[in-house]
Design a protein around this motif. Structure first.
Motif, PDB file in Angstrom:
ATOM      1  N   MET A  19      -2.276  -2.079   5.565  1.00 22.57           N
ATOM      2  CA  MET A  19      -2.155  -2.560   4.190  1.00 22.57           C
ATOM      3  C   MET A  19      -2.283  -1.429   3.174  1.00 22.57           C
ATOM      4  N   MET A  20      -3.331  -0.611   3.326  1.00 25.79           N
ATOM      5  CA  MET A  20      -3.579   0.456   2.355  1.00 25.79           C
ATOM      6  C   MET A  20      -2.488   1.533   2.406  1.00 25.79           C
ATOM      7  N   SER A  21      -2.050   1.895   3.609  1.00 22.53           N
ATOM      8  CA  SER A  21      -1.010   2.923   3.711  1.00 22.53           C
ATOM      9  C   SER A  21       0.325   2.406   3.178  1.00 22.53           C
ATOM     10  N   THR A  22       0.636   1.125   3.458  1.00 24.33           N
ATOM     11  CA  THR A  22       1.862   0.526   2.923  1.00 24.33           C
ATOM     12  C   THR A  22       1.806   0.507   1.397  1.00 24.33           C
ATOM     13  N   TYR A  23       0.653   0.112   0.873  1.00 28.25           N
ATOM     14  CA  TYR A  23       0.452   0.089  -0.585  1.00 28.25           C
ATOM     15  C   TYR A  23       0.654   1.481  -1.185  1.00 28.25           C
ATOM     16  N   GLU A  24       0.031   2.496  -0.580  1.00 24.59           N
ATOM     17  CA  GLU A  24       0.147   3.862  -1.103  1.00 24.59           C
ATOM     18  C   GLU A  24       1.582   4.378  -1.014  1.00 24.59           C
ATOM     19  N   VAL A  25       2.278   4.048   0.071  1.00 23.83           N
ATOM     20  CA  VAL A  25       3.672   4.480   0.246  1.00 23.83           C
ATOM     21  C   VAL A  25       4.561   3.853  -0.823  1.00 23.83           C
ATOM     22  N   VAL A  26       4.402   2.532  -1.026  1.00 23.96           N
ATOM     23  CA  VAL A  26       5.239   1.823  -2.016  1.00 23.96           C
ATOM     24  C   VAL A  26       4.976   2.355  -3.422  1.00 23.96           C
ATOM     25  N   VAL A  27       3.705   2.573  -3.772  1.00 30.79           N
ATOM     26  CA  VAL A  27       3.371   3.125  -5.090  1.00 30.79           C
ATOM     27  C   VAL A  27       3.998   4.501  -5.257  1.00 30.79           C
ATOM     28  N   ARG A  84     -10.444  11.179  -2.160  1.00 24.94           N
ATOM     29  CA  ARG A  84     -10.629  12.310  -3.066  1.00 24.94           C
ATOM     30  C   ARG A  84     -10.907  13.598  -2.298  1.00 24.94           C
ATOM     31  N   LYS A  85     -11.729  13.482  -1.246  1.00 23.73           N
ATOM     32  CA  LYS A  85     -12.035  14.650  -0.419  1.00 23.73           C
ATOM     33  C   LYS A  85     -10.776  15.185   0.269  1.00 23.73           C
ATOM     34  N   LEU A  86      -9.933  14.258   0.755  1.00 24.37           N
ATOM     35  CA  LEU A  86      -8.679  14.663   1.405  1.00 24.37           C
ATOM     36  C   LEU A  86      -7.754  15.368   0.409  1.00 24.37           C
ATOM     37  N   LEU A  87      -7.721  14.841  -0.837  1.00 24.99           N
ATOM     38  CA  LEU A  87      -6.885  15.442  -1.864  1.00 24.99           C
ATOM     39  C   LEU A  87      -7.387  16.837  -2.233  1.00 24.99           C
ATOM     40  N   ALA A 111       3.892  12.967   5.653  1.00 24.73           N
ATOM     41  CA  ALA A 111       3.465  11.885   6.548  1.00 24.73           C
ATOM     42  C   ALA A 111       1.979  12.006   6.876  1.00 24.73           C
ATOM     43  N   SER A 112       1.499  13.234   7.018  1.00 22.58           N
ATOM     44  CA  SER A 112       0.088  13.451   7.350  1.00 22.58           C
ATOM     45  C   SER A 112      -0.848  12.940   6.249  1.00 22.58           C
ATOM     46  N   ASP A 113      -0.381  12.943   4.997  1.00 25.30           N
ATOM     47  CA  ASP A 113      -1.191  12.432   3.888  1.00 25.30           C
ATOM     48  C   ASP A 113      -1.434  10.941   4.051  1.00 25.30           C
ATOM     49  N   VAL A 156      -1.230   9.281   6.896  1.00 23.60           N
ATOM     50  CA  VAL A 156      -2.074   9.102   8.082  1.00 23.60           C
ATOM     51  C   VAL A 156      -3.536   9.276   7.698  1.00 23.60           C
ATOM     52  N   GLY A 157      -3.801  10.252   6.844  1.00 22.88           N
ATOM     53  CA  GLY A 157      -5.157  10.473   6.348  1.00 22.88           C
ATOM     54  C   GLY A 157      -5.674   9.277   5.581  1.00 22.88           C
ATOM     55  N   MET A 158      -4.803   8.657   4.777  1.00 19.75           N
ATOM     56  CA  MET A 158      -5.186   7.466   4.027  1.00 19.75           C
ATOM     57  C   MET A 158      -5.466   6.291   4.963  1.00 19.75           C
ATOM     58  N   MET A 159      -4.687   6.194   6.041  1.00 27.31           N
ATOM     59  CA  MET A 159      -4.937   5.143   7.039  1.00 27.31           C
ATOM     60  C   MET A 159      -6.320   5.321   7.669  1.00 27.31           C
ATOM     61  N   MET A 160      -6.646   6.553   7.998  1.00 35.46           N
ATOM     62  CA  MET A 160      -7.955   6.837   8.588  1.00 35.46           C
ATOM     63  C   MET A 160      -9.081   6.559   7.591  1.00 35.46           C
ATOM     64  N   ALA A 161      -8.838   6.906   6.328  1.00 35.84           N
ATOM     65  CA  ALA A 161      -9.835   6.651   5.285  1.00 35.84           C
ATOM     66  C   ALA A 161     -10.054   5.157   5.120  1.00 35.84           C
ATOM     67  N   ALA A 162      -8.968   4.394   5.133  1.00 37.30           N
ATOM     68  CA  ALA A 162      -9.061   2.934   4.999  1.00 37.30           C
ATOM     69  C   ALA A 162      -9.791   2.322   6.185  1.00 37.30           C
ATOM     70  N   ALA A 163      -9.469   2.794   7.392  1.00 37.01           N
ATOM     71  CA  ALA A 163     -10.106   2.262   8.605  1.00 37.01           C
ATOM     72  C   ALA A 163     -11.609   2.552   8.609  1.00 37.01           C
ATOM     73  N   THR A 164     -11.972   3.762   8.238  1.00 34.79           N
ATOM     74  CA  THR A 164     -13.386   4.158   8.217  1.00 34.79           C
ATOM     75  C   THR A 164     -14.174   3.359   7.191  1.00 34.79           C
TER      76      THR A 164
END
Length: 330
Positions: free
Chosen positions: A317-325, A221-224, A242-244, A246-254
């Protein structure tokens, strides 16, 4: 039929079709995300499971001591191996293929598990947004808890088989136990209830899922908000770059790092409960036994490997999920 009644029926049918499509999109995207992550990080999953297990007979060190008269003796010492030592011994004694032990059941389990989880999570979140403050912490906590409970109950037998296969340590050339043989063995020894060993620990692990998604949704939400604020002049703010992702990947990892570090002991307890023919019977009994016999450090055995695996796995997993959605919703 009046025009207003016809309009209401038409709107209701349209809403139902949209709801079904919404569920299918998240079901498919969740399955894709879980599958890609599982394949790429399977070797680390095997190492992590071995480290969590109580059976570390493969990892024995011989200490050579000298006596007073000059003779030497060997003292065999049982040690808790590190991730690299564990990986090295698996490769030496069992070969590279052993690093993908349990991948079949893992893939069979991860696709429906993640599909069920994300579909349940998104549907629950959609309904709760109409009851509570939309996208609030409360909504994310309840949605993650309900989705976790649903996915665990549906897929626990598959995860038990995967764990047993990963713990099936055999030397090169020896015939390995197949998934079918493992199923038959579990059923023969414990019956149907044998496939649900470790359920209590899995349910305890819902806390990790809740923490993970609350933090993930907050960062997302903060990134958005940051993107919206920095692109006020943009004509299409909904378009993702693409940067969006990448941000989701970082959010998922954190978020996964925080959640796993807090709730990790349930992973060790679950692995012990899924072992074959052990003294571990229930969640709190196993927890107490681990602390009493092996110390508090045993509750975090394999944590390093687990984090090394989980961080990229969750990010993928999360970035793949977000991309597919995103692609399916066009």
């Amino acid at each position: 039929m009046s025009t207003s009644a016809h309009y209401l029926l038409s709107a209701g049918a349209k809403h139902e079709r949209m709801s079904q499509r919404h569920s299918l999109v998240h079901l498919f995207a969740g399955g894709c995300g879980g599958t890609v992550g599982a394949v790429l990080t399977c070797p680390l999953e095997v190492v992590k499971t071995r480290l969590q297990s109580s059976s570390v007979t493969l990892y024995i060190s011989e200490v050579h001591l000298s006596t007073v008269n000059g003779a030497s003796v060997n003292r065999v010492t049982r040690v808790s191996p590190g991730p690299l030592h564990c990986l090295k011994m698996i490769l030496q004694k069992e070969g590279p293929r052993s690093l993908f032990r349990g991948l079949g059941p893992n893939l069979v389990g991860v696709a429906p598990s993640r599909a069920i989880y994300f579909a349940a999570y998104s549907n629950c979140k959609e309904k709760l947004n109409n009851i509570f403050e939309p996208d609030s912490t409360q909504v994310h906590m309840i949605s993650a808890g309900v989705a976790g409970f649903t996915a665990i109950t549906a897929t626990n037998p598959i995860w038990l088989i995967k764990t047993r296969l990963q713990l099936d340590a055999r030397n090169r050339g020896e015939k390995r136990m197949s998934a079918f043989e493992c199923v038959r063995k579990v059923y023969h020894s414990d019956g149907i209830k044998g496939f649900y060993r470790g359920m209590s620990a899995s349910y305890a692990g819902i806390s990790e899922t809740v923490i993970h998604f609350v933090i993930y949704e907050s960062i997302k939400r903060k990134l958005l908000e940051f993107k919206t604020a920095s692109s006020m002049d943009s004509e299409d703010e909904s378009a993702k770059e693409a940067s969006d992702f990448v941000g989701m990947m970082m959010a998922a990892a954190t978020s996964k790092t925080c959640a796993t570090s807090i709730a990790y002991p349930h992973e060790v307890v679950r692995t012990r409960l899924r072992e074959e023919g052990t003294k571990y019977r229930a969640f709190f009994q196993t927890l107490s036994l681990l602390v009493r016999e092996e110390g508090y450090g045993s509750l975090y055995r394999g944590l390093t490997t687990h984090l090394i695996r989980q961080i990229p796995n969750t990010a993928i997993m999360m970035s793949t999920y977000e991309v597919v959605v995103y692609l399916l919703n066009g």
